[in-house]
Design an enzyme around this catalytic site. Structure first.
Site, PDB file in Angstrom:
ATOM      1  N   LYS A  15       0.858  -1.304   0.105  1.00  0.00           N
ATOM      2  CA  LYS A  15       0.144  -0.272   0.129  1.00  0.00           C
ATOM      3  C   LYS A  15       0.895   1.273   0.213  1.00  0.00           C
ATOM      4  O   LYS A  15       2.193   1.601   0.460  1.00  0.00           O
ATOM      5  CB  LYS A  15      -1.149   0.242   1.360  1.00  0.00           C
ATOM      6  CG  LYS A  15      -0.224   0.267   2.753  1.00  0.00           C
ATOM      7  CD  LYS A  15       0.326   1.305   3.660  1.00  0.00           C
ATOM      8  CE  LYS A  15       0.746   1.351   4.280  1.00  0.00           C
ATOM      9  NZ  LYS A  15       1.722   2.530   5.231  1.00  0.00           N
ATOM     10  N   VAL A 101      11.276  -4.989   2.603  1.00  0.00           N
ATOM     11  CA  VAL A 101      11.224  -5.178   4.192  1.00  0.00           C
ATOM     12  C   VAL A 101      11.669  -3.235   5.250  1.00  0.00           C
ATOM     13  O   VAL A 101      12.393  -2.925   4.618  1.00  0.00           O
ATOM     14  CB  VAL A 101      11.849  -5.917   4.814  1.00  0.00           C
ATOM     15  CG1 VAL A 101      11.887  -6.708   5.775  1.00  0.00           C
ATOM     16  CG2 VAL A 101      11.773  -7.565   3.261  1.00  0.00           C
ATOM     17  N   ALA A 102      10.442  -3.561   6.188  1.00  0.00           N
ATOM     18  CA  ALA A 102      10.378  -2.124   6.885  1.00  0.00           C
ATOM     19  C   ALA A 102      10.650  -1.472   5.524  1.00  0.00           C
ATOM     20  O   ALA A 102      11.524  -0.232   6.122  1.00  0.00           O
ATOM     21  CB  ALA A 102      12.252  -2.403   7.683  1.00  0.00           C
ATOM     22  N   ALA A 106       3.992  -1.556   4.147  1.00  0.00           N
ATOM     23  CA  ALA A 106       2.715  -2.820   5.566  1.00  0.00           C
ATOM     24  C   ALA A 106       3.363  -3.829   4.755  1.00  0.00           C
ATOM     25  O   ALA A 106       2.409  -5.139   4.438  1.00  0.00           O
ATOM     26  CB  ALA A 106       1.460  -2.480   4.376  1.00  0.00           C
ATOM     27  N   SER A 109       2.563  -6.762   7.693  1.00  0.00           N
ATOM     28  CA  SER A 109       1.149  -6.312   7.854  1.00  0.00           C
ATOM     29  C   SER A 109       0.220  -7.399   6.288  1.00  0.00           C
ATOM     30  O   SER A 109      -0.250  -7.762   6.470  1.00  0.00           O
ATOM     31  CB  SER A 109       0.620  -5.264   7.654  1.00  0.00           C
ATOM     32  OG  SER A 109       0.835  -4.545   8.065  1.00  0.00           O
ATOM     33  N   ALA A 110       0.563  -6.946   5.341  1.00  0.00           N
ATOM     34  CA  ALA A 110       0.545  -8.346   4.036  1.00  0.00           C
ATOM     35  C   ALA A 110       0.555  -9.080   3.946  1.00  0.00           C
ATOM     36  O   ALA A 110       0.158  -9.997   4.164  1.00  0.00           O
ATOM     37  CB  ALA A 110       1.106  -7.395   2.762  1.00  0.00           C
ATOM     38  N   ASP A 142      -2.443  -1.936   9.596  1.00  0.00           N
ATOM     39  CA  ASP A 142      -2.673  -2.079   8.843  1.00  0.00           C
ATOM     40  C   ASP A 142      -2.908  -3.105   8.245  1.00  0.00           C
ATOM     41  O   ASP A 142      -3.020  -2.973   7.173  1.00  0.00           O
ATOM     42  CB  ASP A 142      -1.292  -1.402   7.827  1.00  0.00           C
ATOM     43  CG  ASP A 142      -0.322   0.085   7.965  1.00  0.00           C
ATOM     44  OD1 ASP A 142      -1.877   1.084   8.684  1.00  0.00           O
ATOM     45  OD2 ASP A 142       0.389   0.677   8.074  1.00  0.00           O
TER      46      ASP A 142
HETATM   47  O1  C5P Z   1      -0.368  -1.059  14.451  1.00  0.00           O
HETATM   48  P1  C5P Z   1       0.980  -1.530  14.145  1.00  0.00           P
HETATM   49  O2  C5P Z   1       1.474  -2.697  14.917  1.00  0.00           O
HETATM   50  O3  C5P Z   1       1.093  -1.473  13.304  1.00  0.00           O
HETATM   51  O4  C5P Z   1       2.053  -0.094  15.174  1.00  0.00           O
HETATM   52  C1  C5P Z   1       3.011  -0.468  15.280  1.00  0.00           C
HETATM   53  C2  C5P Z   1       3.641   0.806  16.031  1.00  0.00           C
HETATM   54  O5  C5P Z   1       3.776   2.488  15.183  1.00  0.00           O
HETATM   55  C3  C5P Z   1       2.936   0.805  16.825  1.00  0.00           C
HETATM   56  O6  C5P Z   1       3.098   0.267  18.075  1.00  0.00           O
HETATM   57  C4  C5P Z   1       2.747   3.019  17.161  1.00  0.00           C
HETATM   58  O7  C5P Z   1       4.319   2.784  18.047  1.00  0.00           O
HETATM   59  C5  C5P Z   1       3.027   3.249  15.142  1.00  0.00           C
HETATM   60  N1  C5P Z   1       1.962   3.843  15.382  1.00  0.00           N
HETATM   61  C6  C5P Z   1       1.018   4.587  16.448  1.00  0.00           C
HETATM   62  N2  C5P Z   1      -0.655   5.349  15.353  1.00  0.00           N
HETATM   63  C7  C5P Z   1      -0.821   4.630  14.776  1.00  0.00           C
HETATM   64  C8  C5P Z   1      -0.093   3.098  13.888  1.00  0.00           C
HETATM   65  C9  C5P Z   1       0.582   3.143  14.424  1.00  0.00           C
HETATM   66  O8  C5P Z   1       1.486   5.532  17.414  1.00  0.00           O
HETATM   67  N3  C5P Z   1      -2.170   5.232  14.218  1.00  0.00           N
END
Ligand code: C5P
Length: 307
Positions: A15, A101-102, A106, A109-110, A142
């Site tokens: 994405k 990667v990184a 996403a 997530s994918a 995501d």
């Molecule tokens: O949800 P996900 O595990 O992908 O998020 C990774 C990190 O990104 C979270 O631990 C947080 O530090 C940050 N994050 C955030 N606000 C969001 C999504 C992600 O601060 N809406």
């Protein structure tokens, strides 16, 4: 005649966020977002086969940086689905990686969304879509979008989705950086740079209209990413990549999600080819991918089920 080994393959898109409006940090550590997701034609594939225990393998660019333990979102997806149905999570998940990667596209997530769908089909658990989306939201902000694909407005921490109409094909060039950025680190840098008094995030009407109309110029004018200053602060070399893509005629240059992949929107396919060639020649990035959006969400592409 021998029965073929049961096997399910799911294809899942990367994405780009054409708008990423970020609000203040919440008590739970996340940030409220107005996040306009667009799925792009750059894919990972996850193949699920029966195994004695949960096992992850990975091939492709950057595969050596992908965790192969239970911390991988694909493993977490298998475990969550197995728990829901009171069954073992033993499965072999093979990830064929093409999403950086990184990279802020996403990729992890994918793989989570793809593994969930692949296991559900392999195990014959026939989980309702709404329950699959709930598991996705628990796995990460995501992940639900990776299952759904197309275009969507994500609110909350990005996991509450409203599908958006898209009236045409958009042409993109993605420049992959040498190295990665940690999403939590980018959000922390956002907090530091933004200071107190960050307003609540809202979706841009002009942007939603540009998507609906399939108007690349209008989309470029309205696109924005509030994480961009933070990503540039942590990865200043991205400015050189931006300059190279913009000089080659890109309508817009954006950091993709939390970066460090940069995304360039082009007017049409020839323009995208020119931007891709210029970025490759510039020496300011590791690899260049040219693709279009929108793309469908996680989809079963091959399935052999035992009797
Ligand atoms: O949800 P996900 O595990 O992908 O998020 C990774 C990190 O990104 C979270 O631990 C947080 O530090 C940050 N994050 C955030 N606000 C969001 C999504 C992600 O601060 N809406």
């Amino acid at each position: 005649m021998s029965t073929p080994q049961p096997r399910v393959t799911v294809r899942v898109p990367a994405k780009v966020n054409v708008q990423l409006a970020v609000g203040p940090a919440r008590p739970d550590g996340f940030h409220d977002l107005a996040n306009v997701f667009l799925a792009v034609g750059l894919h990972d594939e996850v193949t699920a086969t029966p195994a004695e225990e949960l096992r992850i393998t990975c091939e492709g660019p950057g595969a050596d940086q992908v965790p192969l333990d239970r911390g991988n979102l694909a493993a977490k997806a298998a475990t969550a689905l197995a728990a829901l149905h009171g069954r073992s999570d033993a499965v072999h998940l093979h990830i064929a990686k093409n999403i950086p990667v990184a990279g802020g596209m996403a990729g992890g997530s994918a793989d989570g969304a793809a593994a969930l769908l692949a296991c559900d089909r392999l195990w014959g658990t026939a989980t309702p879509r709404a329950q699959l989306l709930e598991i996705c939201a628990e796995l990460g902000s995501d992940v639900p979008f990776s299952l759904v694909g197309g275009a969507a407005l994500g609110t909350g921490r990005g996991e509450r989705l409203e599908p958006l109409p898209v009236g045409g094909t958009f042409h993109w060039v993605f420049a992959l950086a040498d190295g990665g950025l940690s999403t939590p680190a980018v959000f922390r840098e956002f907090d530091r740079l933004a200071g107190p008094g960050v307003p609540a995030p809202t979706a841009s009407r002009a942007l939603l209209e540009a998507l609906r109309a399939g108007d690349a110029k209008a989309l470029a004018a309205a696109a924005s990413n509030d994480l961009q200053p933070a990503a540039l602060s942590l990865f200043p070399a991205l400015a050189d990549t931006f300059a190279a893509g913009t000089a080659a005629g890109a309508l817009a240059a954006l950091v993709s999600g939390s970066g460090p992949t940069t995304a360039f929107l082009a007017a049409d396919e020839p323009a995208a080819r020119a931007v891709a060639a210029a970025l490759t020649a510039s020496g300011t990035c590791r690899t260049v991918h040219r693709t279009t959006s929108p793309a469908p969400g996680a989809t079963v592409t091959a399935s052999t089920l035992g009797r």
